[in-house]
Design a protein around this motif. Structure first.
Motif, short mmCIF file in Angstrom:
data_model
loop_
_atom_site.label_atom_id
_atom_site.label_comp_id
_atom_site.label_asym_id
_atom_site.label_seq_id
_atom_site.Cartn_x
_atom_site.Cartn_y
_atom_site.Cartn_z
N LEU A 1 0.83 -1.21 0.00
CA LEU A 1 0.00 0.00 0.00
C LEU A 1 0.86 1.26 0.00
O LEU A 1 0.58 2.21 -0.73
CB LEU A 1 -0.92 0.00 1.23
N ARG A 2 1.91 1.26 0.82
CA ARG A 2 2.79 2.44 0.84
C ARG A 2 3.45 2.65 -0.52
O ARG A 2 3.62 3.78 -0.98
CB ARG A 2 3.86 2.27 1.93
N ALA A 3 3.82 1.54 -1.17
CA ALA A 3 4.49 1.64 -2.46
C ALA A 3 3.59 2.25 -3.53
O ALA A 3 4.07 2.90 -4.46
CB ALA A 3 4.98 0.26 -2.91
N VAL A 4 2.28 2.03 -3.40
CA VAL A 4 1.36 2.61 -4.38
C VAL A 4 1.48 4.13 -4.37
O VAL A 4 1.56 4.78 -5.41
CB VAL A 4 -0.09 2.18 -4.10
N GLY A 5 1.53 4.72 -3.17
CA GLY A 5 1.66 6.16 -3.07
C GLY A 5 3.01 6.68 -3.52
O GLY A 5 3.12 7.76 -4.09
#
Length: 237
Positions: A41-45
């Motif tokens: 999820l963090r990587a998506v941002g």
């Protein structure tokens, strides 16, 4: 597919993730891999991927949880779900939750690439979107229902195109407001209801099947002729 297309692989098995990363990078994609739901999820941002390859079985937060979180934020990046479980219920649930495609392990690299190409074509615009007897030409911005050509305002068209790019999905008012009206100040959520009403008047003549269906307490879905179950009804699954 253009070189440098950003693909995020979220897969807990490091061997599989590394293999996918190497194979995709060999084809000139820009690839990032993560092995847990929260880090994915963090990587998506951080990475802003154009496609996500998402395993269902992940530590910390499973793939369906990642998918739900992204869709609740209004992020509609194309997502291909991966799973070792080949059951119709898994597939149907993933697609209804907001996945764009589904692959069962083991799969060939060529099949994955074909699925990625199809999703990128769909997301890239310049195509005819079809939902039931509705056609939205994204190149000419012409809209037809059956034999009728519809004259829409710019905002009506933008709302309809966004819904047509996400057929069958239940889209909340907040998501529609964010993706169609963007950062415009002073816009209230009920403007979505107003424009949906405008669209319905132009799309739906008496006797024609409804295209825009209301999901009470949630939002709207563009769904051809099929009936949409009321999630608050006593017999709803």
């Amino acid at each position: 597919m253009r070189p440098g297309t950003r693909i995020l692989v979220i897969e807990d098995d490091e061997y599989t993730a590394n293999l996918l990363k190497l194979q995709l990078e060999h084809r000139d994609f820009n690839v990032r891999s993560e092995h847990e739901g929260p880090s994915g999820l963090r990587a998506v941002g951080q990475f802003d991927p154009e496609v996500i390859v998402l395993d269902i079985m992940l530590p910390g937060l499973d793939g369906v949880g990642v998918l739900k979180e992204l869709r609740s934020r209004g992020n509609l990046v194309p997502i291909i779900m991966l799973t070792a479980r080949d059951t119709p219920l898994d597939k149907v649930y993933s697609l209804d939750t907001g996945a764009d495609d589904y692959l069962t392990k083991p799969f060939s690299m060529e099949e994955l690439l074909a699925r990625i190409r199809a999703l990128l074509r769909r997301a890239g615009g310049d195509e005819v979107l079809r939902v039931g007897d509705l056609e939205v030409n994204t190149a000419t911005r012409e809209v037809r229902r059956g034999q009728r050509q519809l004259n829409l305002t710019l905002r009506e068209y933008e709302l309809l195109e966004f819904m047509a790019r996400n057929p069958r999905r239940v889209l909340s008012r907040d998501v529609l407001l964010s993706r169609v009206w963007g950062q415009e100040s002073g816009v209230e959520t009920n403007v979505v209801d107003v424009y949906v009403a405008y669209l319905r008047k132009k799309l739906e003549r008496p006797g024609e099947p409804k295209l825009i269906q209301t999901v009470r307490g949630v939002g709207y879905a563009l769904r051809g002729e099929e009936r949409l179950a009321d999630p608050l009804a006593p017999d709803a699954l």
